[in-house]
Design a protein around this motif. Structure first.
Motif, PDB file in Angstrom:
ATOM      1  N   LEU A 368       0.867  -1.182   0.000  1.00 42.37           N
ATOM      2  CA  LEU A 368       0.000   0.000   0.000  1.00 42.37           C
ATOM      3  C   LEU A 368       0.898   1.224   0.000  1.00 42.37           C
ATOM      4  CD1 LEU A 368      -2.836   1.295   0.263  1.00 42.37           C
ATOM      5  CD2 LEU A 368      -2.482   1.259   2.747  1.00 42.37           C
ATOM      6  N   TYR A 369       1.032   1.838  -1.175  1.00 47.57           N
ATOM      7  CA  TYR A 369       1.891   3.010  -1.317  1.00 47.57           C
ATOM      8  C   TYR A 369       1.067   4.270  -1.081  1.00 47.57           C
ATOM      9  CZ  TYR A 369       5.733   0.279  -3.302  1.00 47.57           C
ATOM     10  OH  TYR A 369       6.762  -0.600  -3.494  1.00 47.57           O
ATOM     11  N   SER A 370       1.267   4.875   0.100  1.00 45.66           N
ATOM     12  CA  SER A 370       0.606   6.146   0.393  1.00 45.66           C
ATOM     13  C   SER A 370       1.421   7.279  -0.228  1.00 45.66           C
ATOM     14  CB  SER A 370       0.493   6.354   1.901  1.00 45.66           C
ATOM     15  OG  SER A 370      -0.413   5.429   2.465  1.00 45.66           O
ATOM     16  N   ASN A 371       0.731   8.097  -0.997  1.00 46.09           N
ATOM     17  CA  ASN A 371       1.357   9.261  -1.624  1.00 46.09           C
ATOM     18  C   ASN A 371       1.614  10.314  -0.548  1.00 46.09           C
ATOM     19  OD1 ASN A 371       2.014  11.493  -3.265  1.00 46.09           O
ATOM     20  ND2 ASN A 371       0.591  10.876  -4.860  1.00 46.09           N
ATOM     21  N   LEU A 372       2.820  10.837  -0.492  1.00 46.53           N
ATOM     22  CA  LEU A 372       3.186  11.822   0.522  1.00 46.53           C
ATOM     23  C   LEU A 372       2.989  13.259   0.053  1.00 46.53           C
ATOM     24  CD1 LEU A 372       6.463  10.172   1.905  1.00 46.53           C
ATOM     25  CD2 LEU A 372       4.087   9.812   2.621  1.00 46.53           C
ATOM     26  N   LEU A 373       2.318  13.447  -1.065  1.00 51.28           N
ATOM     27  CA  LEU A 373       2.146  14.788  -1.626  1.00 51.28           C
ATOM     28  C   LEU A 373       1.453  15.718  -0.637  1.00 51.28           C
ATOM     29  CD1 LEU A 373       2.596  16.404  -4.279  1.00 51.28           C
ATOM     30  CD2 LEU A 373       0.250  15.813  -4.899  1.00 51.28           C
ATOM     31  N   ALA A 374       0.389  15.230   0.002  1.00 50.66           N
ATOM     32  CA  ALA A 374      -0.337  16.080   0.947  1.00 50.66           C
ATOM     33  C   ALA A 374       0.542  16.461   2.128  1.00 50.66           C
ATOM     34  CB  ALA A 374      -1.589  15.354   1.436  1.00 50.66           C
ATOM     35  N   GLN A 375       1.408  15.525   2.582  1.00 48.13           N
ATOM     36  CA  GLN A 375       2.287  15.818   3.706  1.00 48.13           C
ATOM     37  C   GLN A 375       3.378  16.820   3.333  1.00 48.13           C
ATOM     38  OE1 GLN A 375       3.678  12.265   5.723  1.00 48.13           O
ATOM     39  NE2 GLN A 375       1.845  11.147   5.096  1.00 48.13           N
ATOM     40  N   MET A 376       3.655  16.923   2.032  1.00 50.00           N
ATOM     41  CA  MET A 376       4.643  17.895   1.579  1.00 50.00           C
ATOM     42  C   MET A 376       4.016  19.272   1.347  1.00 50.00           C
ATOM     43  SD  MET A 376       7.203  15.709  -0.922  1.00 50.00           S
ATOM     44  CE  MET A 376       5.967  14.908  -1.957  1.00 50.00           C
ATOM     45  N   LYS A 377       2.774  19.423   1.865  1.00 50.03           N
ATOM     46  CA  LYS A 377       2.073  20.716   1.841  1.00 50.03           C
ATOM     47  C   LYS A 377       1.848  21.226   0.425  1.00 50.03           C
ATOM     48  CE  LYS A 377       2.354  20.647   6.326  1.00 50.03           C
ATOM     49  NZ  LYS A 377       1.182  20.221   7.130  1.00 50.03           N
ATOM     50  N   TRP A 378       1.462  20.301  -0.461  1.00 51.77           N
ATOM     51  CA  TRP A 378       1.189  20.699  -1.837  1.00 51.77           C
ATOM     52  C   TRP A 378      -0.069  21.555  -1.892  1.00 51.77           C
ATOM     53  CZ3 TRP A 378      -3.101  20.277  -4.819  1.00 51.77           C
ATOM     54  CH2 TRP A 378      -2.956  20.551  -6.183  1.00 51.77           C
ATOM     55  N   SER A 379      -0.087  22.479  -2.807  1.00 45.56           N
ATOM     56  CA  SER A 379      -1.295  23.239  -3.139  1.00 45.56           C
ATOM     57  C   SER A 379      -1.124  23.771  -4.545  1.00 45.56           C
ATOM     58  CB  SER A 379      -1.502  24.398  -2.154  1.00 45.56           C
ATOM     59  OG  SER A 379      -0.560  25.426  -2.390  1.00 45.56           O
ATOM     60  N   PRO A 380      -2.218  24.137  -5.234  1.00 50.14           N
ATOM     61  CA  PRO A 380      -2.082  24.696  -6.592  1.00 50.14           C
ATOM     62  C   PRO A 380      -1.188  25.931  -6.612  1.00 50.14           C
ATOM     63  CG  PRO A 380      -4.367  24.123  -6.136  1.00 50.14           C
ATOM     64  CD  PRO A 380      -3.625  23.978  -4.837  1.00 50.14           C
ATOM     65  N   LYS A 382       1.309  26.331  -4.488  1.00 49.21           N
ATOM     66  CA  LYS A 382       2.648  25.908  -4.075  1.00 49.21           C
ATOM     67  C   LYS A 382       2.911  24.490  -4.567  1.00 49.21           C
ATOM     68  CE  LYS A 382       5.564  25.231   0.008  1.00 49.21           C
ATOM     69  NZ  LYS A 382       5.582  25.135   1.498  1.00 49.21           N
ATOM     70  N   PRO A 383       3.148  24.321  -5.873  1.00 51.89           N
ATOM     71  CA  PRO A 383       3.366  22.976  -6.417  1.00 51.89           C
ATOM     72  C   PRO A 383       4.654  22.350  -5.880  1.00 51.89           C
ATOM     73  CG  PRO A 383       3.850  24.638  -8.068  1.00 51.89           C
ATOM     74  CD  PRO A 383       3.254  25.362  -6.899  1.00 51.89           C
ATOM     75  N   VAL A 384       4.674  21.020  -5.862  1.00 50.04           N
ATOM     76  CA  VAL A 384       5.835  20.269  -5.393  1.00 50.04           C
ATOM     77  C   VAL A 384       6.468  19.573  -6.579  1.00 50.04           C
ATOM     78  CG1 VAL A 384       6.608  18.372  -3.933  1.00 50.04           C
ATOM     79  CG2 VAL A 384       4.853  19.947  -3.106  1.00 50.04           C
ATOM     80  N   ASN A 385       7.758  19.745  -6.748  1.00 46.34           N
ATOM     81  CA  ASN A 385       8.445  19.219  -7.925  1.00 46.34           C
ATOM     82  C   ASN A 385       9.041  17.834  -7.664  1.00 46.34           C
ATOM     83  OD1 ASN A 385       9.347  19.286 -10.566  1.00 46.34           O
ATOM     84  ND2 ASN A 385      11.323  20.183 -10.007  1.00 46.34           N
ATOM     85  N   LYS A 386       8.319  16.999  -6.908  1.00 50.84           N
ATOM     86  CA  LYS A 386       8.798  15.639  -6.670  1.00 50.84           C
ATOM     87  C   LYS A 386       7.629  14.750  -6.270  1.00 50.84           C
ATOM     88  CE  LYS A 386      10.346  17.047  -2.048  1.00 50.84           C
ATOM     89  NZ  LYS A 386      11.528  17.192  -1.172  1.00 50.84           N
ATOM     90  N   ILE A 387       7.853  13.453  -6.400  1.00 50.61           N
ATOM     91  CA  ILE A 387       6.857  12.454  -6.060  1.00 50.61           C
ATOM     92  C   ILE A 387       7.479  11.510  -5.044  1.00 50.61           C
ATOM     93  CG2 ILE A 387       5.386  10.613  -6.957  1.00 50.61           C
ATOM     94  CD1 ILE A 387       5.493  11.972  -9.688  1.00 50.61           C
ATOM     95  N   ARG A 388       6.776  11.274  -3.937  1.00 52.33           N
ATOM     96  CA  ARG A 388       7.278  10.382  -2.894  1.00 52.33           C
ATOM     97  C   ARG A 388       6.141   9.507  -2.385  1.00 52.33           C
ATOM     98  NH1 ARG A 388      11.894  12.867  -0.358  1.00 52.33           N
ATOM     99  NH2 ARG A 388      13.425  13.002  -2.034  1.00 52.33           N
ATOM    100  N   PHE A 389       6.466   8.231  -2.092  1.00 52.74           N
ATOM    101  CA  PHE A 389       5.497   7.299  -1.533  1.00 52.74           C
ATOM    102  C   PHE A 389       6.098   6.604  -0.317  1.00 52.74           C
ATOM    103  CE2 PHE A 389       4.073   7.776  -5.864  1.00 52.74           C
ATOM    104  CZ  PHE A 389       2.695   7.680  -5.799  1.00 52.74           C
ATOM    105  N   MET A 390       5.218   6.019   0.504  1.00 52.88           N
ATOM    106  CA  MET A 390       5.646   5.180   1.613  1.00 52.88           C
ATOM    107  C   MET A 390       4.762   3.931   1.643  1.00 52.88           C
ATOM    108  SD  MET A 390       5.719   5.964   5.729  1.00 52.88           S
ATOM    109  CE  MET A 390       6.945   7.265   5.537  1.00 52.88           C
ATOM    110  N   ASP A 391       5.404   2.751   1.732  1.00 53.66           N
ATOM    111  CA  ASP A 391       4.657   1.499   1.814  1.00 53.66           C
ATOM    112  C   ASP A 391       4.155   1.322   3.242  1.00 53.66           C
ATOM    113  OD1 ASP A 391       3.596  -1.012   1.760  1.00 53.66           O
ATOM    114  OD2 ASP A 391       5.387  -2.021   0.995  1.00 53.66           O
ATOM    115  N   GLU A 392       2.842   1.445   3.426  1.00 52.20           N
ATOM    116  CA  GLU A 392       2.228   1.340   4.748  1.00 52.20           C
ATOM    117  C   GLU A 392       1.319   0.122   4.865  1.00 52.20           C
ATOM    118  OE1 GLU A 392       1.837   5.568   6.648  1.00 52.20           O
ATOM    119  OE2 GLU A 392       0.658   5.568   4.796  1.00 52.20           O
ATOM    120  N   SER A 393       1.610  -0.912   4.091  1.00 53.10           N
ATOM    121  CA  SER A 393       0.737  -2.084   4.058  1.00 53.10           C
ATOM    122  C   SER A 393       0.637  -2.774   5.411  1.00 53.10           C
ATOM    123  CB  SER A 393       1.221  -3.062   2.991  1.00 53.10           C
ATOM    124  OG  SER A 393       2.587  -3.370   3.175  1.00 53.10           O
TER     125      SER A 393
END
Length: 601
Positions: A368-380, A382-393
């Motif tokens: 289960l790869y949870s996208n960390l985009l929300a934790q990186m404080k993304w917003s329209p 303040k875009p984030v120039n990277k993609i990160r996931f964490m396996d939380e299975s």
């Protein structure tokens, strides 16, 4: 020399030596018992499998999935004859839902394998096992129209996906094969033409698996990505290896064969395609690919690409404004070397970014790869120039519980319409039965209820219908509301077994909203469009066409569960063309159809 050391230095030295000796002695004493803890599927190990038993909460959904296959008129049987222990025979097949005739009811196409690879051409032509198109009659039944429609393929069909490549509003059909891939153009009158050669899709032999449509350059027409599995040739040797006390012939072991490249077909906009996989750096020549999805993981408006590979690293390609792809698998923490089969895409924790669920081979756990985009404080803004996931299975109940299973098709679905995305998994072994090597070991499928981002998922299979007590060779699975009653149903393809339609009974007791988008400037099927729905305290997002399953495709009409919320407060659509539309105070429990640039619903 010791006499030159101070009392404190001698004390530290003796303590260090004693500690080292104690560690060595304990390691020798306890090594035999530790080695016995190596996991063997089916065993109970204290501290490992004993932790898997999570009691089902008393407030679990009172929803049942009922086998409605025969009553609906579907008589699909995968494969005809006896398998001959060759890898292509064991990997298929998939299914896909779409309203091919635009009458408002979801129709179903199921890929099939005619029989063993040893079949002669005349036997193949007579095989009762052919790929099938089922027309939805709108009264709870289906009529099989494959021959009339011109799509009754007899061969080794693996995957299927609908996509309107010529934007004439009639969904067309891609079928991948062990052999040549086939593209069928929908004529709009219930028939299809084989345009494989004319469009440039056909003519390449290979062992092709998952297919995924997406407009990667956002020019308004659909491009196509096709997974290549392995370069298979029947081995001259009959040698076998032993895995988990089961004999595995070299002919069904994917590690015996080199990987096949993947294909990216760019739509030229004139009815033809150009294959640009290598030029675009997405051919993934080192991967043994089975599934792929287009999804905008970083919310920059451009669909990225994720590929699930068997016994090789999974890969993620970030789309750089339709001009190029950047391989970011490791920096995104998703370069996962396991036996990956199916992909589910959804926002399981409702934090407004797209997560992934990946099924794997036995003793490897699912991910289960949870996208960390929300934790990186993304917003329209303040875009984030990277993609990160964490396996939380493991943290959320989906990891170790899968150790005894081989997962293939999977989908995120809100089966109880409570506003949280649940998970269905079609399991099926790739091991031959010891007592009868002509058959594969069957397995039970699983349904996981999402109880929220604090507790995670619970396996509720045992309380969700008689079907879950049965064992099959699960492969593809596809979801749709085939009876238009507001809850999600499922079709499962079982290798060398029956296709099964599971009807959802009770999911529509909660409120819902079904969204159907029609593109005009964007591709007509709105693939790649992003939806954001707000109902009270509930916020959900979806991306049209992002779900990948295994060699299968789900309906393009998205059902949002609302629980007891009585209206949709806000509905926002971000189209691939760049157009944004918003709607407010919409009624629930009905279809909401939105045409791009048309404010009427």
């Amino acid at each position: 020399m010791l006499n030159k050391l101070s009392r404190r230095q001698r004390s530290v030295l003796f303590t260090s030596i004693a500690g080292t000796l104690l560690f060595v002695i304990l390691s020798i004493v306890f090594w035999p018992s530790r080695s016995k803890q190596n996991y063997i599927p089916g065993e109970d190990i204290e501290g490992l499998t004993s932790d898997l038993r999570r009691a089902i909460p008393e407030n679990h959904p009172n929803v049942q999935f009922r086998d409605a296959t025969r009553e609906t008129g579907i008589m699909f049987q995968h494969f005809h004859g006896e398998r001959t222990s060759q890898l292509p025979e064991d990997m298929g097949s998939g299914a896909a839902w779409a309203d091919y005739n635009n009458d408002g009811w979801e129709d179903l196409f199921v890929a099939n394998e005619a029989g063993p690879l040893s079949m002669e051409r005349n036997e193949l032509d007579l095989s009762p096992a052919h790929s099938s198109l089922y027309h939805n009659n709108g009264d709870g039944t289906f009529t099989e129209i494959s021959e009339k429609a011109g799509v009754n393929l007899r061969g080794t069909a693996i995957a299927v996906a609908w996509g309107d490549y010529d934007n004439d509003t009639w969904p067309d059909l891609i079928v991948t094969n062990y052999g040549e891939n086939k593209l069928f153009r929908n004529n709009g009158n219930g028939t299809f033409d084989d345009v494989s050669s004319k469009t440039g899709i056909g003519g390449i032999d290979g062992f092709w698996a998952g297919a995924s449509w997406g407009d990667f350059d956002r020019d308004g027409d659909l491009d196509l990505y096709i997974c290549g599995y392995v370069r298979y040739e029947k081995p001259e040797t009959s040698e076998a290896t032993t895995q988990y006390n089961v004999e595995v012939p070299v002919s069904i072991n994917p590690s015996s064969f080199p990987p096949e490249r993947n294909l990216l077909y760019r739509n030229n906009g004139n009815g033809t395609f150009s294959e640009i996989g290598r030029a675009a750096n997405v051919d993934d020549r080192n991967g043994k690919s089975l599934s792929a999805v287009w999804c905008d993981f970083d919310h920059d408006g451009w669909p990225d690409l994720y590929v699930a590979n068997d016994v090789s690293d999974n890969v993620m390609f970030r789309n750089i404004e339709g001009r190029a792809f950047e391989e970011i698998s490791r920096s995104a923490f998703v370069a996962d070397y396991r036996g990956a089969m199916g992909i589910g895409i959804g926002d399981w924790d409702n934090d407004q970014d797209m997560d992934m669920f990946i099924t794997h081979w036995m003793a490897q756990e699912n991910a289960l790869y949870s996208n960390l985009l929300a934790q990186m404080k993304w917003s329209p803004q303040k875009p984030v120039n990277k993609i990160r996931f964490m396996d939380e299975s493991d943290r959320f109940g989906l990891g170790q519980i899968a150790l005894d299973f081989i997962g293939f098709g999977t989908v995120f679905l809100d089966y109880d319409n409570d506003g949280m995305s649940d998970i269905f998994i079609a399991n099926g072994s790739t091991f031959q039965q010891n007592e009868n090597p002509k058959l594969l070991v069957p397995m039970k499928d699983q349904l996981f209820w999402n109880k929220g981002n604090r507790e995670g998922f619970y396996d509720v299979s045992i309380v969700s219908g008689e079907y879950f007590n049965k064992e099959f060779g699960g492969r593809g699975v596809a979801s749709a509301d085939y009876d238009n009653d507001g809850d999600v149903d499922l079709f499962i393809v079982n290798n060398v077994g029956p296709g099964i339609l599971l009807k959802n009974e009770g999911g529509n007791e909660n409120n819902w909203a079904k969204i159907h988008l029609i593109g005009t400037k964007s591709n007509s099927m709105a693939i790649g469009a992003a939806i954001r729905l707000v109902a009270g305290d509930l916020v959900q997002i979806r991306q049209i066409g992002a779900q990948g399953s295994y060699c299968s495709q789900n309906s393009f009409k998205e059902i949002f569960g609302l629980g007891n919320r009585s209206q949709v407060d806000t509905l926002q659509i971000a189209w691939p063309s760049g157009l944004q539309q918003s709607y407010f105070n919409l009624q629930v429990n009905e279809l909401i159809q939105i045409i791009e640039e048309n404010p009427d619903t």
